[in-house]
Design a protein around this motif. Structure first.
Motif, short mmCIF file in Angstrom:
data_model
loop_
_atom_site.label_atom_id
_atom_site.label_comp_id
_atom_site.label_asym_id
_atom_site.label_seq_id
_atom_site.Cartn_x
_atom_site.Cartn_y
_atom_site.Cartn_z
N ILE A 77 44.96 53.56 49.61
CA ILE A 77 43.85 52.78 50.15
C ILE A 77 44.04 51.30 49.85
CG2 ILE A 77 41.35 52.41 50.03
CD1 ILE A 77 41.05 55.38 49.36
N ALA A 78 44.46 50.98 48.63
CA ALA A 78 44.66 49.58 48.26
C ALA A 78 45.73 48.94 49.15
CB ALA A 78 45.07 49.49 46.79
N ARG A 79 46.78 49.66 49.44
CA ARG A 79 47.84 49.11 50.29
C ARG A 79 47.31 48.79 51.69
NH1 ARG A 79 51.03 53.26 50.30
NH2 ARG A 79 51.85 52.70 48.26
N ALA A 80 46.52 49.71 52.23
CA ALA A 80 45.99 49.50 53.58
C ALA A 80 45.05 48.30 53.64
CB ALA A 80 45.28 50.76 54.05
N LEU A 81 44.35 48.02 52.55
CA LEU A 81 43.39 46.92 52.52
C LEU A 81 44.00 45.63 51.96
CD1 LEU A 81 40.22 48.86 51.30
CD2 LEU A 81 40.76 48.12 53.62
N ARG A 82 45.31 45.66 51.70
CA ARG A 82 46.04 44.49 51.18
C ARG A 82 45.49 44.03 49.83
NH1 ARG A 82 45.06 40.29 55.32
NH2 ARG A 82 46.38 38.99 54.01
N LEU A 83 45.23 45.01 48.97
CA LEU A 83 44.79 44.74 47.61
C LEU A 83 45.96 44.93 46.66
CD1 LEU A 83 41.43 46.75 47.75
CD2 LEU A 83 41.79 44.31 48.19
N ASP A 84 45.74 44.62 45.39
CA ASP A 84 46.79 44.80 44.39
C ASP A 84 46.88 46.28 44.02
OD1 ASP A 84 48.00 45.00 41.61
OD2 ASP A 84 48.34 42.89 42.04
N MET A 153 37.57 49.76 34.45
CA MET A 153 37.21 50.99 33.76
C MET A 153 35.71 51.07 33.52
SD MET A 153 40.34 51.13 30.99
CE MET A 153 39.67 52.56 30.13
N LEU A 154 35.10 49.96 33.21
CA LEU A 154 33.66 49.95 32.92
C LEU A 154 32.83 50.07 34.18
CD1 LEU A 154 31.27 49.52 30.93
CD2 LEU A 154 31.55 47.05 31.34
N LYS A 155 33.26 49.40 35.27
CA LYS A 155 32.36 49.21 36.41
C LYS A 155 32.90 49.77 37.72
CE LYS A 155 32.26 44.75 35.89
NZ LYS A 155 31.95 43.32 36.10
N HIS A 156 33.87 50.68 37.70
CA HIS A 156 34.41 51.15 38.97
C HIS A 156 33.36 51.87 39.81
CE1 HIS A 156 35.27 54.34 35.99
NE2 HIS A 156 35.10 55.19 36.97
N ASN A 157 32.34 52.43 39.16
CA ASN A 157 31.26 53.09 39.90
C ASN A 157 30.09 52.15 40.20
OD1 ASN A 157 32.40 55.71 40.10
ND2 ASN A 157 31.92 56.06 37.95
N GLY A 158 30.23 50.89 39.88
CA GLY A 158 29.17 49.92 40.10
C GLY A 158 28.82 49.20 38.81
N PRO A 159 27.88 48.24 38.87
CA PRO A 159 27.48 47.52 37.66
C PRO A 159 27.04 48.49 36.56
CG PRO A 159 26.57 46.46 39.60
CD PRO A 159 27.19 47.75 40.07
N PHE A 160 27.31 48.12 35.32
CA PHE A 160 26.94 48.96 34.19
C PHE A 160 25.42 49.01 34.07
CE2 PHE A 160 26.06 49.23 29.53
CZ PHE A 160 26.50 50.52 29.34
N GLU A 185 39.79 46.53 43.82
CA GLU A 185 40.76 47.52 43.34
C GLU A 185 40.07 48.60 42.51
OE1 GLU A 185 43.06 43.83 44.31
OE2 GLU A 185 41.17 44.24 43.27
N ALA A 186 39.12 48.20 41.67
CA ALA A 186 38.38 49.17 40.87
C ALA A 186 37.49 50.03 41.75
CB ALA A 186 37.55 48.46 39.80
N GLN A 187 36.88 49.42 42.75
CA GLN A 187 36.05 50.18 43.69
C GLN A 187 36.89 51.19 44.46
OE1 GLN A 187 33.28 47.78 46.08
NE2 GLN A 187 33.47 46.13 44.58
N VAL A 188 38.12 50.82 44.79
CA VAL A 188 39.04 51.75 45.45
C VAL A 188 39.33 52.95 44.53
CG1 VAL A 188 41.48 52.02 46.10
CG2 VAL A 188 40.10 50.16 47.07
N ALA A 189 39.54 52.70 43.24
CA ALA A 189 39.80 53.80 42.31
C ALA A 189 38.62 54.77 42.28
CB ALA A 189 40.07 53.25 40.91
N ALA A 285 33.46 51.98 50.56
CA ALA A 285 32.59 53.13 50.75
C ALA A 285 32.98 53.86 52.03
CB ALA A 285 31.12 52.69 50.82
N PHE A 286 32.48 55.07 52.17
CA PHE A 286 32.64 55.80 53.42
C PHE A 286 31.69 55.26 54.48
CE2 PHE A 286 33.55 59.21 50.17
CZ PHE A 286 34.92 59.28 50.40
N SER A 287 31.95 55.61 55.73
CA SER A 287 30.98 55.34 56.77
C SER A 287 29.71 56.15 56.50
CB SER A 287 31.56 55.73 58.14
OG SER A 287 31.76 57.14 58.20
N SER A 288 28.59 55.71 57.07
CA SER A 288 27.32 56.41 56.82
C SER A 288 27.37 57.88 57.23
CB SER A 288 26.18 55.69 57.54
OG SER A 288 25.99 54.41 57.00
#
Length: 383
Positions: A77-84, A153-160, A185-189, A285-288
């Motif tokens: 996913i990161a590669r497709a979105l041109r992320l690290d 690691m702390l916030k990949h699921n959103g703000p703490f 990148e964390a959101q992608v994980a 995120a996924f589409s709705s």
């Protein structure tokens, strides 16, 4: 491939707690990835439960194989979105380092027992592992990871959204800007973790005989895929059908996540990784429609797999093991090596409980059972 403007850049990392010399061959995020892979905590994932308790000779996912699958999806996913890709991979590889033995069952017990002492959360525990508990380096405790990997690691699921006081025991925890969003990148994980869970838990459930392809036909998201596979190959062996369903589901979810995330990024047009953090919302995120179907799929798995008697019976037994170990250590402090010494030196129930939780959380399933046998001269039956 050139990185997008909103991607994280290793050359612009906010650095590490302990200064290091530059590597002539690896970026900062590649170094993080390598440190995680070579850690003791990472190796222990091989013998920690994912959903089905680990038994030798069975090919169900462990926490390690799940982690490797998440990292592969994250890189795609990161590669497709041109992320690290390296940062996405590092966060994916580290995201489960704080998990207890026996999967979420062990975490539930520790969270309940640790409630009077500051609680227990596997994401925070992963940070404790990489900043405090890994003790391989001569000059410092922890793995000395970059700020960006720790933040992910702390916030990949959103703000703490937990108790901010819980970050006080983690070096530089409050400096990770806990109330903002993490990098893309964390959101992608995080979304890679969801994809892996859904697809691979279906695969394991099919192989375990808890589900058949026919059971999936009316289930949102996976139903049309199961119809397609069974209709095209009605007579091939069930294992091949299961694999076809799994791989097609993974592809469908990845492609949807890429399309939907790309649209969100284009609409909000962040021009830097810090702009992503300050946007006040997530981007990956996924589409709705797929998100709604995925929620119904998760509900199906909860009812038919995670709460199945063959899964729950050993879960209940494993919860008893973790609870018994915690109570025994709190009473007697009879933990081996540095753990017992640290417990004896600690002052107060809270610090002692945290040492016990750290020790138990780091156990593999087999080691927890061995400790139970050592302490209670009994062998619990996990199925």
């Amino acid at each position: 491939m050139s990185l997008a403007p909103y991607a994280s850049r290793a050359t612009q990392s906010r650095g590490r707690r302990h200064a290091t010399t530059d590597s002539p061959t690896r970026s900062e995020f590649q170094r993080d990835r390598d440190r995680i892979i070579h850690s003791t905590a990472f190796r222990r994932l091989q013998h920690k439960t994912q959903v089905f308790l680990h038994h030798e000779g069975q090919h169900f996912r462990t926490r390690l194989t799940h982690t490797l699958e998440v990292s592969q999806i994250a890189r795609s996913i990161a590669r497709a979105l041109r992320l690290d890709e390296d940062l996405a991979e590092a966060v994916a590889l580290a995201h489960d380092l704080g998990h207890t033995p026996f999967g979420h069952a062990g975490e539930r017990v520790l969270a309940e027992l640790m409630a009077p002492y500051g609680g227990f959360d596997h994401n925070l525990q992963a940070l404790r592992v990489v900043t405090l508990l890994e003790n391989r380096y001569a000059e410092h405790d922890g793995l000395n990871l970059s700020w960006e990997t720790l933040e992910g690691m702390l916030k990949h699921n959103g703000p703490f959204d937990g108790d901010m006081a819980a970050l006080a025991d983690i070096p530089d925890g409050p400096a990770l800007e806990p109330q903002t969003y993490a990098s893309l990148e964390a959101q992608v994980a995080a979304i890679a973790d969801d994809i892996a869970y859904d697809a691979h838990d279906i695969d394991d459930a099919l192989r375990a005989g808890l589900l058949t392809p026919s059971d999936l036909r009316a289930v949102p998201l996976v139903g049309p895929i199961a119809e397609e596979v069974v209709g095209r190959w009605p007579d091939i062996e069930p294992g091949r059908q299961a694999h076809e369903i799994q791989r097609r589901l993974i592809t469908r979810m990845i492609e949807d996540a890429i399309r939907a995330s790309d649209q969100r990024i284009a609409a909000l047009a962040p021009q830097s990784a810090d702009a992503v953090r300050g946007a006040g919302q997530g981007f990956i995120a996924f589409s709705s429609p797929l998100a709604a179907d995925e929620a119904r799929l998760k509900a199906f798995l909860f009812e038919r797999v995670y709460r199945h008697d063959s899964v729950m019976a050993p879960v209940r037994a494993s919860q008893d093991v973790v609870a018994a170990l915690f109570k025994r250590y709190m009473q007697a402090g009879d933990m081996p090596g540095r753990w017992g010494a640290a417990f004896a030196a600690a002052s107060g129930a809270g610090p002692k409980a945290r040492i016990v939780a750290d020790f138990i959380a780091g156990m593999t399933d087999p080691y927890a059972l061995a400790e139970y046998s050592r302490l209670f001269d009994a062998s619990p039956l996990l199925g």
